[in-house]
Design an enzyme around this catalytic site. Structure first.
Site, PDB file in Angstrom:
ATOM      1  N   GLU A 558      37.577  24.029  45.443  1.00 36.09           N
ATOM      2  CA  GLU A 558      37.529  25.490  45.419  1.00 36.09           C
ATOM      3  C   GLU A 558      37.464  25.976  43.973  1.00 36.09           C
ATOM      4  O   GLU A 558      38.029  25.343  43.068  1.00 36.09           O
ATOM      5  CB  GLU A 558      38.795  26.021  46.134  1.00 36.09           C
ATOM      6  CG  GLU A 558      39.049  27.501  46.060  1.00 36.09           C
ATOM      7  CD  GLU A 558      38.032  28.365  46.798  1.00 36.09           C
ATOM      8  OE1 GLU A 558      36.827  28.153  46.573  1.00 36.09           O
ATOM      9  OE2 GLU A 558      38.438  29.262  47.562  1.00 36.09           O
ATOM     10  N   ASP A 559      36.780  27.100  43.774  1.00 30.18           N
ATOM     11  CA  ASP A 559      36.695  27.619  42.399  1.00 30.18           C
ATOM     12  C   ASP A 559      38.029  28.210  41.941  1.00 30.18           C
ATOM     13  O   ASP A 559      38.565  27.841  40.914  1.00 30.18           O
ATOM     14  CB  ASP A 559      35.548  28.634  42.259  1.00 30.18           C
ATOM     15  CG  ASP A 559      35.615  29.766  43.287  1.00 30.18           C
ATOM     16  OD1 ASP A 559      36.542  29.777  44.120  1.00 30.18           O
ATOM     17  OD2 ASP A 559      34.727  30.646  43.263  1.00 30.18           O
ATOM     18  N   ASP A 562      43.647  31.999  44.455  1.00 27.44           N
ATOM     19  CA  ASP A 562      44.095  33.327  44.032  1.00 27.44           C
ATOM     20  C   ASP A 562      45.283  33.757  44.909  1.00 27.44           C
ATOM     21  O   ASP A 562      46.403  33.315  44.683  1.00 27.44           O
ATOM     22  CB  ASP A 562      42.893  34.275  44.161  1.00 27.44           C
ATOM     23  CG  ASP A 562      43.151  35.665  43.635  1.00 27.44           C
ATOM     24  OD1 ASP A 562      44.070  35.827  42.836  1.00 27.44           O
ATOM     25  OD2 ASP A 562      42.422  36.594  44.025  1.00 27.44           O
ATOM     26  N   PHE A 611      40.310  38.859  36.088  1.00 25.88           N
ATOM     27  CA  PHE A 611      39.137  38.636  36.924  1.00 25.88           C
ATOM     28  C   PHE A 611      38.109  37.896  36.092  1.00 25.88           C
ATOM     29  O   PHE A 611      37.770  38.302  34.986  1.00 25.88           O
ATOM     30  CB  PHE A 611      38.566  39.950  37.462  1.00 25.88           C
ATOM     31  CG  PHE A 611      37.631  39.707  38.603  1.00 25.88           C
ATOM     32  CD1 PHE A 611      38.121  39.563  39.893  1.00 25.88           C
ATOM     33  CD2 PHE A 611      36.265  39.570  38.396  1.00 25.88           C
ATOM     34  CE1 PHE A 611      37.267  39.291  40.951  1.00 25.88           C
ATOM     35  CE2 PHE A 611      35.408  39.302  39.447  1.00 25.88           C
ATOM     36  CZ  PHE A 611      35.905  39.161  40.732  1.00 25.88           C
ATOM     37  N   ARG A 624      27.046  34.161  38.573  1.00 23.58           N
ATOM     38  CA  ARG A 624      27.457  32.806  38.967  1.00 23.58           C
ATOM     39  C   ARG A 624      26.850  31.749  38.041  1.00 23.58           C
ATOM     40  O   ARG A 624      27.404  30.671  37.888  1.00 23.58           O
ATOM     41  CB  ARG A 624      27.020  32.516  40.404  1.00 23.58           C
ATOM     42  CG  ARG A 624      27.775  33.304  41.474  1.00 23.58           C
ATOM     43  CD  ARG A 624      27.498  32.680  42.829  1.00 23.58           C
ATOM     44  NE  ARG A 624      27.854  33.538  43.951  1.00 23.58           N
ATOM     45  CZ  ARG A 624      29.076  33.619  44.482  1.00 23.58           C
ATOM     46  NH1 ARG A 624      30.061  32.921  43.971  1.00 23.58           N
ATOM     47  NH2 ARG A 624      29.305  34.402  45.511  1.00 23.58           N
TER      48      ARG A 624
HETATM   49  P1  IMP Z   1      42.148  33.820  47.691  1.00 25.61           P
HETATM   50  O1  IMP Z   1      41.893  33.728  49.145  1.00 25.61           O
HETATM   51  O2  IMP Z   1      42.749  35.146  47.308  1.00 25.61           O
HETATM   52  O3  IMP Z   1      42.926  32.682  47.115  1.00 25.61           O
HETATM   53  O4  IMP Z   1      40.759  33.925  46.992  1.00 25.61           O
HETATM   54  C1  IMP Z   1      39.947  32.900  46.744  1.00 25.61           C
HETATM   55  C2  IMP Z   1      38.565  33.407  46.480  1.00 25.61           C
HETATM   56  O5  IMP Z   1      38.552  34.692  45.891  1.00 25.61           O
HETATM   57  C3  IMP Z   1      37.864  32.519  45.519  1.00 25.61           C
HETATM   58  O6  IMP Z   1      37.200  31.504  46.179  1.00 25.61           O
HETATM   59  C4  IMP Z   1      36.905  33.444  44.858  1.00 25.61           C
HETATM   60  O7  IMP Z   1      35.698  33.491  45.563  1.00 25.61           O
HETATM   61  C5  IMP Z   1      37.546  34.792  44.945  1.00 25.61           C
HETATM   62  N1  IMP Z   1      38.146  35.163  43.669  1.00 25.61           N
HETATM   63  C6  IMP Z   1      39.443  35.255  43.399  1.00 25.61           C
HETATM   64  N2  IMP Z   1      39.618  35.612  42.107  1.00 25.61           N
HETATM   65  C7  IMP Z   1      38.401  35.735  41.587  1.00 25.61           C
HETATM   66  C8  IMP Z   1      37.928  36.045  40.266  1.00 25.61           C
HETATM   67  O8  IMP Z   1      38.679  36.273  39.297  1.00 25.61           O
HETATM   68  N3  IMP Z   1      36.599  36.051  40.087  1.00 25.61           N
HETATM   69  C9  IMP Z   1      35.727  35.791  41.094  1.00 25.61           C
HETATM   70  N4  IMP Z   1      36.129  35.475  42.328  1.00 25.61           N
HETATM   71  C10 IMP Z   1      37.461  35.448  42.585  1.00 25.61           C
END
Ligand code: IMP
Length: 638
Positions: A558-559, A562, A611, A624
């Site tokens: 995963e990137d 969050d 962000f 991207r």
């Molecule tokens: P989570 O479900 O809140 O953990 O979010 C995960 C997803 O949110 C990641 O796979 C990203 O696609 C997106 N995301 C969260 N933070 C960022 C950010 O700072 N930049 C771009 N995408 C983000």
């Protein structure tokens, strides 16, 4: 300043608090491991040096947004003598400088009884406290180097806002946020202990440059065999500092001073045997820099110019002598006494000292003179106990475009422009702050190959509000480490790498090549984020696994981890397929944002609530393909 008890160590040891009791201040020679030397300064700090921005009614009271260009809007003129809100620190500092100069001149009158060393050092002091050396007779060298702040700028309002202290030249045609005084791009360095920096040289064993004065080693010391003296020759003719138009002006003003006789007494009558032109006073009251077609506006014969140059050298050498004297760079602390065997450290101090030299390895950069004793198992580069190693690890720090200096970008009433804010990208001269074509922005936004580091940093700060958080090299290095960790943990077993579309695609591609096992790929896609920077909160599977993973080692790639909603949801779904093992690799982790309790097994970088875009991560599907990870500021247009 005297500091007793806990000392928070800088640089590599930033998080370690060591219990020691030594007096210290910042050494500002130019090095990154800059800290602590052990002086017992007589602190004469005035009572009223602290004042909030709100109290002045002049400085910007609102928080300074990061990365916006010259956002520190401070009415400098109003805080200076004669201004509507004259700052008490400024008044105190000026009074201190006047008094110190008067006392030093009284000593000059008795100087015949001094030995040569003390004569030269006293001369340096009178020069450093002499406001008459500046074109408008308003600042001395000491204005930016007062003892009660460790020989740095003594005005708290400027330390808190503009960082650099104002120079000597007002700007009368400024419109806010352009500053109404010229001021430079950095806070003045302390010159205490700086004179102990050696002449710039390359140390082949350490693979590093040592010595030279100032943060970028610009004053090499090669010409005068004295880096501090060479550094002292800069500020008098720097247009954003003292602002003399010609070094000969400094020499001429010294010839008019009450300490002129001390110069001729030390170096000979030829020092001022110069035929000064009739207009020298007028020229020397005019701020520099000189016009391009007249770089030495005090017109002298070749021989007189040579004499003036050599007197200018002597003036600077005297300043350096004072800087290295015990007035400025004393060795009088308890720690010095301890090193000399004349004092002992308490048990608590000793604990801190042992930690500093031992396990914490602070003394690898902040050399404490103990590299060869039993406390330290690592050999340091040098053992001079100055708590610095005189290297220059700061080189390459990005410019802070919030500083007012970057607003000195149009000709002042003298026609001088401090910073053009022009950068060269792809052979084009681009003005910072000007609107750029989207095509150009995308290309330059986050370090395209082939641009110089400086250009890249500048380019990323252009209006678009981007700044590199992790460069492609830092990412590559970290991904390689993660790959090695995963390889080790798999112990030769096969792996299914499950990338989370779309953001993790570049990360998966790189990580897969860093993992030295038999690996296959699969992808899932979920929807979680909307088109902006805010999550909708809902997670939904929009593409499932192609192949069953029962009995297999699965790694979710995963990137960003969050809130944790996405990975919690995916983990639950994949566990229903009964894999042999399930691990998670996240390139970035924002632990402060977590809603679901989940951790990744492998994390590239842990970051605060920022962000980010690039290296797969998007903002409304854009960016991207940026090769670096960049920050996107909140004020970025939606
Ligand atoms: P989570 O479900 O809140 O953990 O979010 C995960 C997803 O949110 C990641 O796979 C990203 O696609 C997106 N995301 C969260 N933070 C960022 C950010 O700072 N930049 C771009 N995408 C983000």
């Amino acid at each position: 300043m005297r500091q007793t008890g806990l000392i928070a160590l800088a640089a590599g040891c930033a998080t370690i608090v060591v219990a020691m009791s030594i007096s210290h201040h910042y050494v500002g020679a130019k090095e990154n491991p800059q800290l602590v030397r052990h002086a017992s300064f007589k602190v004469v700090r005035p009572a009223l040096l602290h004042k909030t921005l709100a109290q002045t009614g002049e400085a910007a009271a609102t928080p300074i947004p990061p990365f916006s260009i010259c956002s520190r809007n401070v009415n400098i003129a109003s805080l200076l003598p004669g201004g509507a809100h004259e700052d008490p620190d400024v008044a105190t500092e000026n009074a201190f400088i006047t008094l110190t100069e008067q006392l030093a001149l009284q000593e000059v009158a008795q100087a015949s009884s001094l030995d040569l060393y003390h004569k030269i050092s006293l001369l340096g002091k009178t020069e450093i406290y002499d406001v008459n050396l500046s074109p408008l007779k308003n600042i001395a060298c000491a204005t930016c180097h007062v003892p009660y702040t460790g020989f740095r700028g003594g005005t708290s309002i400027f330390n808190a806002t503009t960082a650099a202290q104002p120079g000597g030249i007002p700007i009368t045609n400024a419109t806010p946020p352009e500053p109404n005084y010229r001021l430079g791009p950095r806070n003045p360095q302390s010159y205490a202990y700086a004179p102990f920096a050696p002449i710039l040289h390359y140390n082949a064993t350490q693979n590093s440059f040592y010595g030279g004065n100032f943060w970028d080693m610009r004053a090499t010391g090669i010409r005068l065999t004295n880096p501090a003296a060479e550094q002292a020759q800069g500020p008098p003719v720097n247009p954003v500092e003292m602002g003399n138009i010609d070094t000969a002006c400094v020499v001429w003003k010294a010839s008019q001073s009450e300490y002129a006789s001390l110069i001729t007494n030390i170096w000979g009558a030829q020092s001022f045997a110069i035929n000064w032109p009739g207009n020298v006073a007028t020229i020397c009251a005019t701020p520099g820099p000189p016009p391009a077609n007249d770089p030495l506006p005090v017109h002298l014969s070749t021989v007189d110019r040579g004499t003036s140059n050599s007197t200018y050298d002597h003036i600077a050498m005297a300043m350096a002598s004072y800087e290295s004297s015990s007035d400025v760079s004393p060795f009088s602390s308890k720690f010095d006494a301890y090193l000399a065997g004349n004092a002992s450290l308490s048990a608590q101090e000793l604990n801190g000292y042992e930690l500093f030299n031992g396990k914490a390895r602070c003394n690898q950069c902040h050399l404490s003179g103990t590299a060869v004793n039993t406390l330290n198992t690592q050999a340091a580069a040098d053992v001079g106990p100055l708590f610095t190693d005189f290297t220059a690890n700061n080189i390459g720090l990005p410019k802070n475009l919030a500083l007012p200096y970057y607003c000195e970008s149009k000709p002042d009433q003298f026609g001088y422009t401090a910073t053009s804010l022009l950068i060269s990208i792809d052979g084009r001269r681009v003005r910072i702050g000007s609107p750029l074509e989207p095509r150009f922005l995308l290309k330059c936004a986050c370090s395209p190959a082939g641009l110089s580091g400086d250009t890249v940093v500048m380019a990323t700060l252009i209006r678009q509000g981007l700044q590199i958080l992790y460069t492609r090299q830092q990412i590559a290095d970290r991904v390689a480490e993660m790959g090695a960790d995963i390889t080790r943990d798999l112990n030769g077993e096969k792996l299914v790498m499950v990338g989370v579309l779309k953001g993790a695609a570049p990360f998966l591609a790189d990580l897969a090549r860093a993992v030295e096992v038999d690996a296959t790929f699969d992808f899932v896609a979920v929807s979680s984020y909307g088109k902006g920077q805010r999550s909708s909160g809902a997670v939904k599977l929009i593409k499932d696994l192609d192949e069953p993973v029962e009995g297999k080692n699965v790694l979710i790639v995963e990137d960003i981890l969050d809130t944790g909603l996405t990975l919690s949801y995916l983990r639950k779904i994949i566990l229903q397929h009964h894999p042999k093992s399930l691990r998670i690799a996240a390139l970035l982790d924002k632990p402060s944002r977590r809603i679901e309790k989940i951790d990744a097994d492998y994390v590239g970088f842990s970051i605060p609530n920022l962000f980010v875009i690039g290296y797969g991560m998007d903002y409304a599907e854009r960016y991207r393909n940026l090769p670096d990870i960049c920050l996107m500021t909140p004020d970025h247009p939606e």
